[in-house]
Design an enzyme around this catalytic site. Sequence first.
Site, short mmCIF file in Angstrom:
data_model
loop_
_atom_site.label_atom_id
_atom_site.label_comp_id
_atom_site.label_asym_id
_atom_site.label_seq_id
_atom_site.Cartn_x
_atom_site.Cartn_y
_atom_site.Cartn_z
N ASP A 31 7.51 22.83 11.59
CA ASP A 31 7.37 21.96 12.75
C ASP A 31 8.74 21.75 13.38
OD1 ASP A 31 6.70 20.05 14.58
OD2 ASP A 31 5.99 18.56 13.12
N ASP A 36 4.80 24.06 19.06
CA ASP A 36 6.00 23.96 18.22
C ASP A 36 5.69 23.88 16.73
OD1 ASP A 36 4.96 21.36 18.37
OD2 ASP A 36 6.91 20.49 17.96
N GLU A 37 4.46 24.15 16.34
CA GLU A 37 4.11 24.07 14.91
C GLU A 37 3.34 25.31 14.52
OE1 GLU A 37 1.84 20.64 13.76
OE2 GLU A 37 2.87 19.38 15.23
MG LIG Z 1 7.10 18.93 16.40
#
Ligand SMILES: [Mg+2]
Length: 401
Positions: A9, A105-106
Site C-alpha cells: 500500500d 495504490d494498493e
Molecule cells: Mg494507500
Amino acid sequence: MERTILHCDCNSFFASVEGVLNPELKKYAYAVCGDPEYRHGIILAKNELAKKYGVKTGEAIWQAKSKCPKLVTVKPHYKIYKEYSEKVFNIYCRYTDLVEPFGIDECWLDVSGTTHLFGSGEEIADELRSVVKAETGLTISVGVSYNKIFAKMGSDYRKPDATTVINEDNFKDLLYPLPAGDMFMVGRRTAEKLRNAGIFTIGDIACADERTLKRILGENGRVLWQNVNGFDYSRVHSFDYREAYKSIGNGATFKRDLVSQRDVRTCVFFLCDKVAARLRKHNVECSAVQVGIKDTNMHSINRSVQLQSPTDLSFDLRRTALSLIQDNVDVGKDPIRALTVTGTKLLNGDDVCEQISFFDLDYHTKREKEQRLEQAKDGIRHKYGLGTLTRCSFIHNEFGF
Ligand SMILES: [Mg+2]
C-alpha cells in the site's frame, strides 16, 4: 502448501506524489484537495505533518483548516498519479506475475512460487520497500501473511514505510485487540450493527457464533467470521486478469442541489445517457438498475430493481431510475446533492433476446424508435466527436456537467 501473500500500500499516495514532484512542499503540512467550486472540496490525501494536526481524509477543507490553519492545499493531478501507480506496479511485477491491483495504490502479490528466488515473504517485502523508494521516491507499507485478508490487515497495521508479518502464530495477538471497525470490509454501518450486538473488537467477532453474525449481517456475517479466523482462501489474480464487468455506473455530485422534478429529470437523463453509451460500448446489457441518492446531510440510500428484460438503452434506464427516485424521495421537498445510476447484473449483448409483452405494444414501438435514435447518436459521436450532440436541457445547466 502454505501461501506467501503480500499486500503493498502506497502511503498517502496522492500527497506523496505531490511531495516528489515538489520537494519544497514537504516543509509544510499539506493536503491534496478536490475543487471547492464543484463542491468536491474535501481532503483527498494529506502528508504526515498534516496528519499530526488531526487532518482527516474525506473531511471538508474548512474543517481541516480549523485544525491546521496553515494547511497548504494542492489540486490533484490524476494523470500523474496514474503514471506513478504504473511505475510502482511494474516494480511488483518483477517479483511475481500474480499481482492483483486493489485501487490505484494498493495490490496483492502472491510470491509463494518465487520465494526460492527472492527470499522469504518478509525479505521480499523489505526489498520492495527500498526499491520502490529508490526508484519513485514513494514509501509503501507491506503486510505479509498466508491469506489476502491478513496481508491487507498487515499493511494497515504499521505505516508509513513498514513491514508487518501476520502468521498463524501471531494473528490473534496482533489483530484481536483492534476495534471491529478496523477489520477489512467492516464499514461504519456494519461496525454500528456489531456494537449494538455487543461485538466491539475483532476478537469479539472471532468468538461470536457464526449464526449470530449471519443473523445480524446476512451472508456477509458468515464471510466475516471466516475472515477473522483466517479461513480466507481467495486467490491472487494476475495483473492482466480483469473480472468481466459486473456493473457499469456513473454518478455526480452536482454544483447545486436538485430541488425540482425538472432538476432531477435533467440529471437523470445525463447519467443514464452516459451509462447506456458505456453498456453499448462494452456490448453488454443490464438486467437490473441501481440508484444511489445522497441528500444534503450526506446521508445516502441505494435502491435497485430488476428489469423485465435486459437493456442498453438510456430510455429504459431513465424510466426505471426516475421511478426509483420518485418512490424513495419526496422530490422538491428533500434536496438531492448527488446521484448515481448503475446498470447491474450484466449480460453479454450477444446472449440477450428481448421478451416482447403483448400487453404493452405501445411501449415496444416507442422503445424501438429510441433504440434507433440512440444507435444513430452513437454513430454521430463516434464519427464527429463526443461533444457534437447534446440535449438542449444540458446546455448552460447549473449542475456542473
Ligand atoms: Mg494507500
